[in-house]
Scaffold this motif. Structure first.
Motif: not given
Length: 159
Positions: A39, A70, A97, A141, A145
């Motif tokens: 990133h 990310r 995202r 995930d 997040e």
């Protein structure tokens, strides 16, 4: 979904919407250098390459979206913009995202998800009751997040 677009300042075919589309196409350009911190590599490439068709502020938006796609949200590193409002850039970061996470497996079949925004609370849901149970990797995930968002003072609820 129109309420979501309005909350973010996005209108189909607006400049911000177009930049979001471009960022989705370009966010992985740094993978050609290294997977580690790609990133950051993507951001560097987008910030320092000649990009005909984009002014310097648009190029900075693309680089910023790539940088914040990310990992942790170090919002103190967010650059200043003159043509765009900070709240709109933050909304684009959130959308990108979530989009990357939801499309992480790159399946042809998309999950039937709905994103609702009320003030600063974002809700990702599905009419399919067991969508998280059937997508354990995505569930993990999304939980990660959520923690990133919480550390940035953002709210993400998943149902």
């Amino acid at each position: 979904m129109s309420q979501t677009h309005e909350a973010l300042g996005l209108k189909k075919k607006s400049e911000l919407f177009s930049l979001l589309e471009w960022s989705a196409l370009l966010h992985e350009v740094g993978l050609s250098i290294s997977y580690q911190a790609f990133h950051r590599h993507s951001s560097y490439i987008l910030n320092h390459t000649t990009m005909p068709g984009f002014n310097s502020e648009q190029q900075l938006v693309l680089a910023t979206l790539a940088r914040f796609q990310r990992k942790s949200l170090k919002l103190q590193e967010l650059p200043e913009f003159t043509l765009f409002k900070k709240k709109h850039i933050l909304g684009l970061i959130r959308i990108l995202r979530l989009s990357i996470l939801v499309n992480g497996q790159r399946n042809e079949e998309l999950l039937p998800l709905t994103l609702s925004i009320e003030e600063d609370k974002w809700l990702l849901s599905s009419e399919q009751d067991d969508w998280l149970e059937q997508n354990k990797l995505l569930q993990a995930d999304l939980q990660t997040e959520q923690a990133y968002w919480e550390s940035a003072g953002w709210q993400l609820e998943i149902q």
